[in-house]
Design an enzyme around this catalytic site. Structure first.
Site, PDB file in Angstrom:
ATOM      1  N   ARG A   1      -6.371   1.174  15.773  1.00 55.81           N
ATOM      2  CA  ARG A   1      -5.048   1.802  15.785  1.00 55.81           C
ATOM      3  C   ARG A   1      -4.437   1.845  14.381  1.00 55.81           C
ATOM      4  O   ARG A   1      -3.795   2.816  13.980  1.00 55.81           O
ATOM      5  CB  ARG A   1      -4.107   1.053  16.745  1.00 55.81           C
ATOM      6  CG  ARG A   1      -4.075   1.611  18.175  1.00 55.81           C
ATOM      7  CD  ARG A   1      -3.517   3.051  18.261  1.00 55.81           C
ATOM      8  NE  ARG A   1      -2.303   3.286  17.489  1.00 55.81           N
ATOM      9  CZ  ARG A   1      -1.104   2.887  17.858  1.00 55.81           C
ATOM     10  NH1 ARG A   1      -0.914   2.250  18.991  1.00 55.81           N
ATOM     11  NH2 ARG A   1      -0.037   3.128  17.101  1.00 55.81           N
ATOM     12  N   PHE A   2      -4.650   0.785  13.627  1.00 56.28           N
ATOM     13  CA  PHE A   2      -4.137   0.678  12.266  1.00 56.28           C
ATOM     14  C   PHE A   2      -4.678   1.836  11.418  1.00 56.28           C
ATOM     15  O   PHE A   2      -3.931   2.537  10.733  1.00 56.28           O
ATOM     16  CB  PHE A   2      -4.593  -0.665  11.703  1.00 56.28           C
ATOM     17  CG  PHE A   2      -3.990  -1.064  10.379  1.00 56.28           C
ATOM     18  CD1 PHE A   2      -2.627  -1.002  10.152  1.00 56.28           C
ATOM     19  CD2 PHE A   2      -4.805  -1.562   9.365  1.00 56.28           C
ATOM     20  CE1 PHE A   2      -2.087  -1.401   8.936  1.00 56.28           C
ATOM     21  CE2 PHE A   2      -4.274  -1.959   8.146  1.00 56.28           C
ATOM     22  CZ  PHE A   2      -2.920  -1.878   7.937  1.00 56.28           C
TER      23      PHE A   2
ATOM     24  N   GLU B   1     -10.026 -11.644   3.707  1.00 54.55           N
ATOM     25  CA  GLU B   1      -9.135 -11.255   4.806  1.00 54.55           C
ATOM     26  C   GLU B   1     -10.012 -11.223   6.062  1.00 54.55           C
ATOM     27  O   GLU B   1     -10.243 -10.196   6.670  1.00 54.55           O
ATOM     28  CB  GLU B   1      -8.529  -9.864   4.549  1.00 54.55           C
ATOM     29  CG  GLU B   1      -7.449  -9.468   5.556  1.00 54.55           C
ATOM     30  CD  GLU B   1      -6.943  -8.034   5.349  1.00 54.55           C
ATOM     31  OE1 GLU B   1      -7.533  -7.294   4.546  1.00 54.55           O
ATOM     32  OE2 GLU B   1      -5.965  -7.666   6.020  1.00 54.55           O
TER      33      GLU B   1
ATOM     34  N   HIS C   1       0.828  -1.214   0.000  1.00 55.11           N
ATOM     35  CA  HIS C   1       0.000   0.000   0.000  1.00 55.11           C
ATOM     36  C   HIS C   1       0.861   1.262   0.000  1.00 55.11           C
ATOM     37  O   HIS C   1       1.914   1.318   0.622  1.00 55.11           O
ATOM     38  CB  HIS C   1      -0.961  -0.018   1.181  1.00 55.11           C
ATOM     39  CG  HIS C   1      -2.009  -1.078   1.050  1.00 55.11           C
ATOM     40  ND1 HIS C   1      -3.187  -0.870   0.376  1.00 55.11           N
ATOM     41  CD2 HIS C   1      -2.027  -2.367   1.454  1.00 55.11           C
ATOM     42  CE1 HIS C   1      -3.899  -1.989   0.392  1.00 55.11           C
ATOM     43  NE2 HIS C   1      -3.221  -2.920   1.047  1.00 55.11           N
ATOM     44  N   ASP C   2       0.314   2.268  -0.702  1.00 56.65           N
ATOM     45  CA  ASP C   2       1.047   3.505  -0.989  1.00 56.65           C
ATOM     46  C   ASP C   2       1.714   4.192   0.209  1.00 56.65           C
ATOM     47  O   ASP C   2       2.849   4.627   0.111  1.00 56.65           O
ATOM     48  CB  ASP C   2       0.123   4.505  -1.721  1.00 56.65           C
ATOM     49  CG  ASP C   2      -1.290   4.606  -1.129  1.00 56.65           C
ATOM     50  OD1 ASP C   2      -1.568   3.927  -0.126  1.00 56.65           O
ATOM     51  OD2 ASP C   2      -2.110   5.355  -1.690  1.00 56.65           O
TER      52      ASP C   2
ATOM     53  N   HIS D   1      -4.809 -11.414  -0.083  1.00 55.80           N
ATOM     54  CA  HIS D   1      -4.904 -12.199   1.166  1.00 55.80           C
ATOM     55  C   HIS D   1      -5.523 -13.575   0.970  1.00 55.80           C
ATOM     56  O   HIS D   1      -4.868 -14.581   1.175  1.00 55.80           O
ATOM     57  CB  HIS D   1      -5.654 -11.449   2.275  1.00 55.80           C
ATOM     58  CG  HIS D   1      -4.926 -10.239   2.745  1.00 55.80           C
ATOM     59  ND1 HIS D   1      -3.743 -10.324   3.427  1.00 55.80           N
ATOM     60  CD2 HIS D   1      -5.209  -8.927   2.615  1.00 55.80           C
ATOM     61  CE1 HIS D   1      -3.320  -9.102   3.712  1.00 55.80           C
ATOM     62  NE2 HIS D   1      -4.189  -8.242   3.212  1.00 55.80           N
TER      63      HIS D   1
END
Ligand SMILES: *[C@@H]1O[C@H](CO)[C@@H](O)[C@H](O)[C@H]1NC(C)=O
Ligand SMILES: *[C@@H]1O[C@H](CO)[C@@H](O)[C@H](O)[C@H]1NC(C)=O
Ligand SMILES: *[C@@H]1O[C@H](CO)[C@@H](O)[C@H](O)[C@H]1NC(C)=O
Ligand SMILES: *[C@@H]1O[C@H](CO)[C@@H](O)[C@H](O)[C@H]1NC(C)=O
Ligand SMILES: *[C@@H]1O[C@H](CO)[C@@H](O)[C@H](O)[C@H]1NC(C)=O
Ligand SMILES: *[C@@H]1O[C@H](CO)[C@@H](O)[C@H](O)[C@H]1NC(C)=O
Ligand SMILES: [Zn+2]
Length: 505
Positions: free
Chosen positions: A201-202, A354, A108-109, A379
């Site tokens: 949190r992610f 996922e 991911h960017d 995933h």
């Protein structure tokens, strides 16, 4: 062709088992050996023929692995945040770092570059403001004038003046870094007791880094640094899932998706010009799965236009965000069917499966992704529970992008020896290994995930051919055209030969 190769022995299994006739009390050791060989030949890389030098390297790897597996603290069985330093000192890991791994197809960017660089370089630039949110996170903005206060955030603080007042900014810098990654020195099970907590949190880490990486000069430098991280880790090609967000300048003016894509293309060219043994980058445009139908329709239309205007760098389209909370693919079926209905090519690279919510709407994403003709599956953690999806994926050569560390940190699996991809690799299902969001997991590049796959999934039975096959898969299942794949393969083979000859024991 691949499908035939993968199921070569069905008849042979029957033959061997049928010979185990009645009345024989002790199984024939030759039959036993034949069955063992048969199973070994079915795994990823199981049919590969090795050169003498590769065989010597394999013997060496086998010895190293035996030693590693005898350790009490076996890294793949531990949470990655505890295992990271152990892995760093592993001789297998140093070999994997040097190994040409081919492409990283699921990245991911805004998770490409370690947070040390982001804090030490980006937040030290002039005009950088920070505010504190009401839930212990932070936000940033670059601005030539004092910016307007954000909702749910403290008044802006100019970092330059804040640091000037401090004798020592180390603690501040460390606390900023902690906001930008999930990595922690504390007990990860205690800090992240549930999927909800860790995902929350992610998502906060992405919101925190957002104002930094969408500032035009940083947007360019961050991408260049990201390419550097993968290149240093001997990855030669990247397929980046990118939001292509609104990018802003110091005066507050903004750029759209086409600008962001063109910028990636220019920076990638600059990078490959300076590093001719790097093959390049392609972009998979992504949108958050939390959006509504009208936004999705607009983005798919924009994606079709970008695919037409930037055929070299645009690879296709995908949805991101937590599957368990976002809308399922089926909800968006009208928007996602538009390209096919209009006869326009827009390849899909859907995240699907996922999840461990078996039987829910979200759990249908795997089959729906295949119905929508996805080119790969991001995933596919739930694939083993969907025999039809699994068979379709194998038959159509729709590779599964396995991201071991991501799945562990986001709490789908504890002990990586039990990851479903261990089963997929035991039967040479089309898989590639990737690292998803390395910066959020406290790492960069691809080698840590290769380590988990090689030592964790494969146990003692995966060998140099498994590694070689994984690298080859990353080219074979990439979005590159057949001609480009030939070129990439030739480049990879040169690097591989060099690697093998430099590690001749
Ligand atoms: C940040 O990195 C860039 C190169 O990417 C460099 O030119 C610049 O001087 C660095 N800035 C700081 C503040 O370290
Ligand atoms: C703070 O947390 C709540 C609940 O997790 C969330 O809804 C809200 O958006 C967060 N605030 C910010 C500024 O992100
Ligand atoms: C700054 O603070 C950190 C942590 O508090 C400490 O380790 C470091 O030695 C300090 N640096 C200086 C130059 O005093
Ligand atoms: C984020 O940074 C702020 C400000 O430095 C700090 O107060 C907070 O504890 C940090 N949050 C985390 C999760 O480390
Ligand atoms: C969809 O979302 C966009 C952006 O959040 C919003 O402006 C728009 O009103 C929404 N449309 C519908 C039909 O809810
Ligand atoms: C998927 O492929 C099939 C067969 O080529 C085609 O009939 C169908 O329209 C495609 N669907 C989508 C959504 O691309
Ligand atoms: Zn992902």
């Amino acid at each position: 062709m691949a499908a035939q190769l993968q199921r070569p022995h069905a008849a042979m299994v029957c033959l061997l088992l049928c010979c185990l006739g009645s009345g024989v009390s002790i199984p024939d050791p030759r039959q036993r050996e034949a069955l063992i060989q048969l199973e070994a030949s079915m795994q990823t890389g199981g049919q590969m023929v090795l050169t003498d030098a590769e065989q010597r390297l394999d013997t060496h790897l086998y010895k190293m692995k035996q030693e590693e597996m005898a350790r009490a603290d076996f890294p793949p069985a531990m949470h990655f945040f505890r295992a990271r330093n152990l892995i760093r000192t592993s001789p297998i890991f140093s070999l994997l770092q040097k190994m040409p791994k081919g492409g990283a197809l699921h990245i991911h960017d805004f998770a490409m570059v370690d947070v040390e660089w982001v804090v030490k370089n980006v937040t030290y630039r002039p005009h950088c403001y920070m505010c504190y949110t009401d839930n212990q996170s932070i936000r940033f903005i670059f601005s030539s004038q004092w910016p307007k206060t954000l909702p749910l955030c403290s008044p802006w603080i100019l970092l330059e003046s804040l640091r000037a007042k401090m004798i020592n900014a180390t603690d501040l810098d460390n606390s900023i870094m902690r906001n930008l990654t999930l990595f922690t020195d504390q007990d990860p099970e205690a800090v992240y007791p549930s999927q909800d907590v860790v995902w929350d949190r992610f998502e906060q880490t992405f919101k925190a880094v957002w104002g930094l990486v969408t500032y035009a000069p940083v947007f360019k430098d961050y991408f260049y640094q990201g390419l550097t991280r993968f290149y240093m880790d001997n990855v030669m090609y990247l397929e980046l899932r990118a939001l292509l967000p609104e990018v802003y300048e110091l005066d507050g003016s903004t750029h759209g998706k086409a600008w962001a894509l063109k910028t990636y293309q220019d920076v990638a060219r600059q990078f490959t010009d300076r590093h001719p043994d790097f093959f390049g980058v392609r972009i998979i445009l992504t949108v958050h799965r939390g959006v509504n139908m009208s936004v999705m329709t607009g983005v798919v239309e924009e994606a079709m236009k970008l695919q037409k205007d930037f055929p070299d760098i645009m690879a296709g389209f995908d949805l991101v965000g937590r599957e368990d909370r976002g809308r399922p693919l089926w909800y968006f079926r009208d928007a996602l069917s538009m390209p096919a209905e209009k006869g326009i090519t827009l390849p899909f690279f859907f995240h699907a499966g996922e999840t461990d919510l078996e039987g829910t709407e979200v759990d249908q994403n795997l089959l729906d992704a295949l119905l929508l003709n996805t080119s790969r599956i991001g995933h596919g953690f739930a694939l083993l529970r969907h025999p039809v999806a699994k068979e379709l994926s194998r038959k159509r050569g729709v590779a599964v992008e396995v991201c071991p560390i991501s799945n562990q940190v986001l709490k789908l699996v504890k002990d990586l020896r039990n990851h479903p991809a261990a089963v997929l690799m035991s039967e040479n299902h089309p898989v590639v290994i990737s690292s998803d969001d390395p910066a959020m997991f406290g790492i960069s590049g691809l080698s840590y995930d290769f380590y988990e796959a090689f030592v964790g999934f494969g146990g003692i039975k995966s060998h140099i051919s498994s590694l070689k096959q994984l690298a080859l898969n990353s080219i074979r299942y990439s979005s590159l055209s057949p001609k480009q794949q030939q070129e990439a393969l030739a480049l990879w083979q040169r690097r591989w030969n060099k690697f093998v000859s430099e590690n001749d024991f």
